[in-house]
Design a protein around this motif. Structure first.
Motif, PDB file in Angstrom:
ATOM      1  N   ILE A   1       0.849  -1.192   0.000  1.00  0.00           N
ATOM      2  CA  ILE A   1       0.000   0.000   0.000  1.00  0.00           C
ATOM      3  C   ILE A   1       0.883   1.241   0.000  1.00  0.00           C
ATOM      4  O   ILE A   1       2.089   1.171   0.299  1.00  0.00           O
ATOM      5  CB  ILE A   1      -0.937   0.061   1.234  1.00  0.00           C
ATOM      6  N   THR A   2       0.274   2.356  -0.328  1.00  0.00           N
ATOM      7  CA  THR A   2       0.858   3.680  -0.124  1.00  0.00           C
ATOM      8  C   THR A   2      -0.136   4.468   0.726  1.00  0.00           C
ATOM      9  O   THR A   2      -1.280   4.017   0.916  1.00  0.00           O
ATOM     10  CB  THR A   2       1.094   4.416  -1.452  1.00  0.00           C
TER      11      THR A   2
ATOM     12  N   PHE B   1      -9.461   2.301  -0.741  1.00  0.00           N
ATOM     13  CA  PHE B   1     -10.135   1.069  -0.341  1.00  0.00           C
ATOM     14  C   PHE B   1     -11.638   1.309  -0.301  1.00  0.00           C
ATOM     15  O   PHE B   1     -12.094   2.361   0.169  1.00  0.00           O
ATOM     16  CB  PHE B   1      -9.648   0.609   1.042  1.00  0.00           C
TER      17      PHE B   1
ATOM     18  N   THR C   1      -3.426   4.804  -1.229  1.00  0.00           N
ATOM     19  CA  THR C   1      -4.118   3.658  -1.813  1.00  0.00           C
ATOM     20  C   THR C   1      -5.591   3.674  -1.397  1.00  0.00           C
ATOM     21  O   THR C   1      -5.893   3.723  -0.190  1.00  0.00           O
ATOM     22  CB  THR C   1      -3.467   2.339  -1.359  1.00  0.00           C
TER      23      THR C   1
ATOM     24  N   ILE D   1      -6.527  -4.261   4.408  1.00  0.00           N
ATOM     25  CA  ILE D   1      -5.072  -4.135   4.304  1.00  0.00           C
ATOM     26  C   ILE D   1      -4.398  -5.395   4.840  1.00  0.00           C
ATOM     27  O   ILE D   1      -3.440  -5.914   4.251  1.00  0.00           O
ATOM     28  CB  ILE D   1      -4.593  -2.883   5.061  1.00  0.00           C
TER      29      ILE D   1
ATOM     30  N   ARG E   1      -4.208  -8.252   2.434  1.00  0.00           N
ATOM     31  CA  ARG E   1      -3.107  -8.170   1.468  1.00  0.00           C
ATOM     32  C   ARG E   1      -1.803  -8.707   2.082  1.00  0.00           C
ATOM     33  O   ARG E   1      -0.993  -9.327   1.396  1.00  0.00           O
ATOM     34  CB  ARG E   1      -2.909  -6.724   1.018  1.00  0.00           C
TER      35      ARG E   1
ATOM     36  N   THR F   1      -8.839   6.391   1.667  1.00  0.00           N
ATOM     37  CA  THR F   1      -7.432   6.095   1.410  1.00  0.00           C
ATOM     38  C   THR F   1      -6.858   5.378   2.632  1.00  0.00           C
ATOM     39  O   THR F   1      -7.463   5.365   3.718  1.00  0.00           O
ATOM     40  CB  THR F   1      -6.630   7.379   1.166  1.00  0.00           C
ATOM     41  N   ALA F   2      -5.663   4.806   2.471  1.00  0.00           N
ATOM     42  CA  ALA F   2      -5.018   4.119   3.590  1.00  0.00           C
ATOM     43  C   ALA F   2      -4.814   5.068   4.764  1.00  0.00           C
ATOM     44  O   ALA F   2      -4.991   4.685   5.929  1.00  0.00           O
ATOM     45  CB  ALA F   2      -3.695   3.524   3.139  1.00  0.00           C
TER      46      ALA F   2
END
Length: 609
Positions: free
Chosen positions: A334-335, A340, A338, A381, A384, A365-366
């Motif tokens: 992730i950044t 979701f 990223t 997350i 992943r 976002t993350a």
């Protein structure tokens, strides 16, 4: 006229037989007496000549004994040399009341010197048990006066008294000693052998009850060696401030207990360690938390006997999410930006998971996921990263291992493993459920982020104070790399958003950037696969200044009632203590005006369930 005559042979027969019997008896008696005297003589020879040396030693041993003399227990000091615990030489006054013929008369003369009322002292001197301690901590001046007066049956021996000049301050950390002067809790227990030193030996004449005979000579065989003291990493002033703010907030929120630790980011030195219990609150099914029985100055708030930051494990909730995020960032999954898609709820391993507050499907976002503490977003997350990746990251960040402090009663925690993994753990573990860990391990993980990705072992001892007063520095804390500096920097900036626009706005410190995370976690029912309804741990953990971290801190309040969230119960304590610490150590401002950003998340968004 007829005359009677006794026959001659009859006279001889009647007179000789008794004489012979008496002679034999006499000879036998004389032989027995001679034999008896011979036995006694032989026994005396055996005692006085053959066994003289042995019996003399045994006789002497009954009244002359080799007695250990304790060394003066060494002190405990804060990082600036302020006394936290110290032993002062005193005298112990002992009575062998079998040697006291007039208890009332002696009590009247002795009362003022040993500071015991005459009536009570008369009773003590009349017990007839041979060993009565009249005063175990008499000052040396009075002790010298008692010894010089030569009271019958009264003996004065060297002793010492342990003092804690700051009363209850840091008592849950320092611990205490028992009636014999031996450390039985906390650091006093952990460093007992070092603090106690090496006892000496003296040879004394004693009574049958073991009391030294008055005016008898004492021979010193070996002088005691004083103990080696401890210079702690604790800062007295910061410890006081931490305890007061934590205690006041526990009382204000009607919490059951609380813990707070402040750490130096680079060295791992613990600058403050507070562990308090609210004796006014009902502990419920979890049972009472033992305390020292004296208020810290906040009504009902007392020091715990066990140091909770090290000895109490709990499910940390959302503060544990940094494990998931750091693993994903470290693996390039992730950044911060990223996106979701977050549904209202998900089903994982037969268990339904949802965020703290109901919502429809949304996109975050993350960074927004961690700032708003989304459980579903964190699960996505974690998916992943995978089971193996999450478990490995838990291990790398120091969870499940006792620290180098090795504090008495310290728990390693209770972690799920690959062998005990349930399908629903894929949803539980990434959001801080399932694993139970002590607060110190949570702080260690955040301190790793603050330290550029390098884990540093916490420590409580800064140096060892020799009897001469010289301080020998303790070895530096071991370190190891956990994540890259780049990942640490990225995650730090994401955690800044938790404080600026997320659940941690109550931790904002004017002039300083703060990075941190809130957590509001449920409490398992003992022995059941269920949680206590309406019972939570409220946590805030973070560090400052976020752009150049110097100090990290965790605050945990157990079962607060007036407000249950980490952002409202614990973050205010972080703000007040960290604000003081930054000024106290002269740490420069971040040079920014900090205030909550528009659209900040609700404080209740961090509940994990």
């Amino acid at each position: 006229m007829n005359t009677h005559q006794t026959p001659t042979h009859n006279r001889g027969q009647y007179s000789s037989r008794p004489v012979a019997r008496y002679a034999r008896r006499y000879l036998l008696l004389r032989g027995l007496l001679i034999l008896g005297f011979a036995v006694v003589a032989l026994r005396l020879v055996q005692i006085q000549v053959v066994r003289h040396a042995t019996l003399a030693r045994e006789s002497l041993a009954q009244v002359r004994q080799t007695v250990p003399t304790p060394a003066l227990r060494a002190g405990i000091y804060d990082r600036y040399g302020q006394v936290l615990a110290i032993s002062e030489p005193t005298d112990m006054v002992i009575a062998d009341d079998f040697q006291i013929s007039s208890p009332a008369t002696e009590a009247a003369a002795l009362s003022g010197l040993v500071h015991i009322p005459t009536t009570k002292l008369t009773r003590l001197l009349s017990e007839h048990n041979g060993y009565v301690i009249l005063n175990s901590a008499l000052d040396l001046t009075d002790g010298k006066a008692v010894a010089a007066a030569y009271f019958p049956g009264i003996v004065v021996e060297s002793s010492s008294t342990r003092h804690y000049p700051n009363a209850t301050l840091a008592q849950s950390l320092i611990g205490g000693t028992n009636a014999a002067g031996v450390g039985d809790t906390g650091l006093e227990y952990e460093y007992q052998n070092q603090l106690a030193g090496q006892p000496g030996e003296v040879r004394q004449f004693v009574s049958q009850s073991g009391v030294p005979l008055p005016s008898s000579p004492t021979v010193v065989l070996k002088h005691p060696v004083p103990g080696v003291g401890l210079e702690l990493t604790i800062d007295n002033q910061l410890q006081f401030v931490t305890e007061r703010y934590l205690g006041a907030q526990i009382a204000a929120t009607q919490g059951v207990a609380g813990a707070a630790v402040v750490m130096d980011v680079k060295t791992g030195e613990i600058l403050a360690d507070a562990s308090l219990v609210n004796t006014k609150q009902n502990p419920g099914v979890l049972g009472p938390i033992p305390s020292w029985g004296t208020s810290i100055g906040v009504p009902g708030i007392e020091q715990t006997i066990n140091n909770l930051p090290f000895t109490a494990a709990y499910e940390p909730g959302s503060v544990f999410k940094i494990v998931t995020f750091s693993a994903a960032l470290n693996d390039g999954l992730i950044t911060p930006n990223t996106p979701f898609t977050i549904p209202g709820q998900i089903l994982v391993g037969g268990r339904i998971f949802h965020d703290a507050e109901p919502h429809g499907t949304e996109t975050l976002t993350a960074t927004q996921v961690i700032a708003q503490s989304s459980n579903i977003g964190t699960y996505e997350i974690g998916a992943r990263v995978g089971e193996a990746g999450i478990l490995a990251q838990v291990e790398r960040m120091g969870f499940g291992h006792t620290t180098a402090v090795n504090y008495p009663g310290e728990t390693a925690g209770l972690l799920v493993s690959a062998a005990t993994w349930y399908p629903s753990d894929a949803g539980s573990l990434p959001i801080g459920q399932v694993d139970a860990v002590p607060p110190i391990q949570v702080l260690d993980a955040f301190n790793t982020l603050a330290n550029g990705g390098t884990f540093v072992e916490p420590r409580l001892v800064r140096g060892y104070v020799q009897p001469s007063g010289h301080v020998v520095a303790a070895p530096a804390s071991p370190t190891r790399s956990v994540i890259t500096p780049a990942v640490s920097s990225t995650l730090t900036k994401m955690l800044e958003q938790v404080v600026l626009a997320g659940t941690g706005t109550n931790a904002i410190i004017p002039g300083y950037l703060v990075a941190g995370k809130t957590g509001t976690s449920q409490i398992p029912v003992p022995g059941q696969a269920a949680y206590l309804p309406g019972e939570f741990y409220a946590t805030f953990v973070g560090f400052a200044p976020a752009n150049k971290p110097v100090l990290s801190m965790i605050v945990v309040i157990e079962r607060p009632l007036t407000t249950i969230y980490g952002g409202s119960a614990s973050a205010p304590v972080f703000k007040e203590v960290m604000s003081y610490a930054l000024r106290h150590y002269g740490i420069p401002s971040s040079g920014v005006v900090v205030h909550p950003l528009a659209g900040s998340a609700s404080l209740g968004s961090d509940v994990t369930w």
